[in-house]
Design an enzyme around this catalytic site. Sequence first.
Site, PDB file in Angstrom:
ATOM      1  CG  ASN A  48      34.823  40.157  38.771  1.00  0.00           C
ATOM      2  OD1 ASN A  48      33.703  40.208  39.286  1.00  0.00           O
ATOM      3  ND2 ASN A  48      35.037  39.542  37.616  1.00  0.00           N
ATOM      4  CB  VAL A  49      36.359  46.317  38.346  1.00  0.00           C
ATOM      5  CG1 VAL A  49      36.150  47.423  37.315  1.00  0.00           C
ATOM      6  CG2 VAL A  49      35.494  46.542  39.578  1.00  0.00           C
ATOM      7  CD  GLU A  50      35.758  40.427  33.163  1.00  0.00           C
ATOM      8  OE1 GLU A  50      35.802  39.256  33.537  1.00  0.00           O
ATOM      9  OE2 GLU A  50      35.202  40.776  32.089  1.00  0.00           O
ATOM     10  CB  CYS A  59      41.097  39.995  41.711  1.00  0.00           C
ATOM     11  SG  CYS A  59      42.125  39.198  40.461  1.00  0.00           S
ATOM     12  CD  GLU A  61      40.295  37.683  45.528  1.00  0.00           C
ATOM     13  OE1 GLU A  61      40.193  36.444  45.605  1.00  0.00           O
ATOM     14  OE2 GLU A  61      40.117  38.314  44.461  1.00  0.00           O
ATOM     15  CB  CYS A  92      44.689  34.444  41.309  1.00  0.00           C
ATOM     16  SG  CYS A  92      44.870  36.227  41.618  1.00  0.00           S
ATOM     17  CB  CYS A  95      43.975  37.606  45.171  1.00  0.00           C
ATOM     18  SG  CYS A  95      43.435  38.763  43.885  1.00  0.00           S
TER      19      CYS A  95
END
Length: 134
Positions: A48-50, A59, A61, A92, A95
């Site tokens: 994940n990369v916020e 996400c 995925e 989620c 995804c």
Amino acid sequence: MSSEHTIDWEALRAAALAATEHSYAPYSGLAVGCAALVDDGRVVVGCNVENASYGLTLCAECTMLGALHLGGGGRLRAFVCVDGAGAPLTPCGRCRQLLFEAAAPGMLLATASGPRTIDELLPDAFGPSALPAR
């Protein structure tokens, strides 16, 4: 069709856990990694990369599917997603849709309750077959 017996779930979990080390999660603190077995035998991973604007967060995925296509494409046979401690996470809804379009028939996903097919996690999914022919 995927068979649970031909999938090295522990290797996929290890690859997903290793991917969490590259996660960028300064806001939530939730490092997420995923790994999938491609129909040609490759394993692709993502993290994940916020973003400060949470809606723009990627996400794990999403980054994994980018790696899938950058590596030549293919269809996913099996998928694992974990947090930074290695606990299983279920994708989620967004995804699940992304995975559905990349899935080989019968793709299996590791869940806390055991392997489940993408069709079990996203029944009656909307996909390319629902679009008008071009």
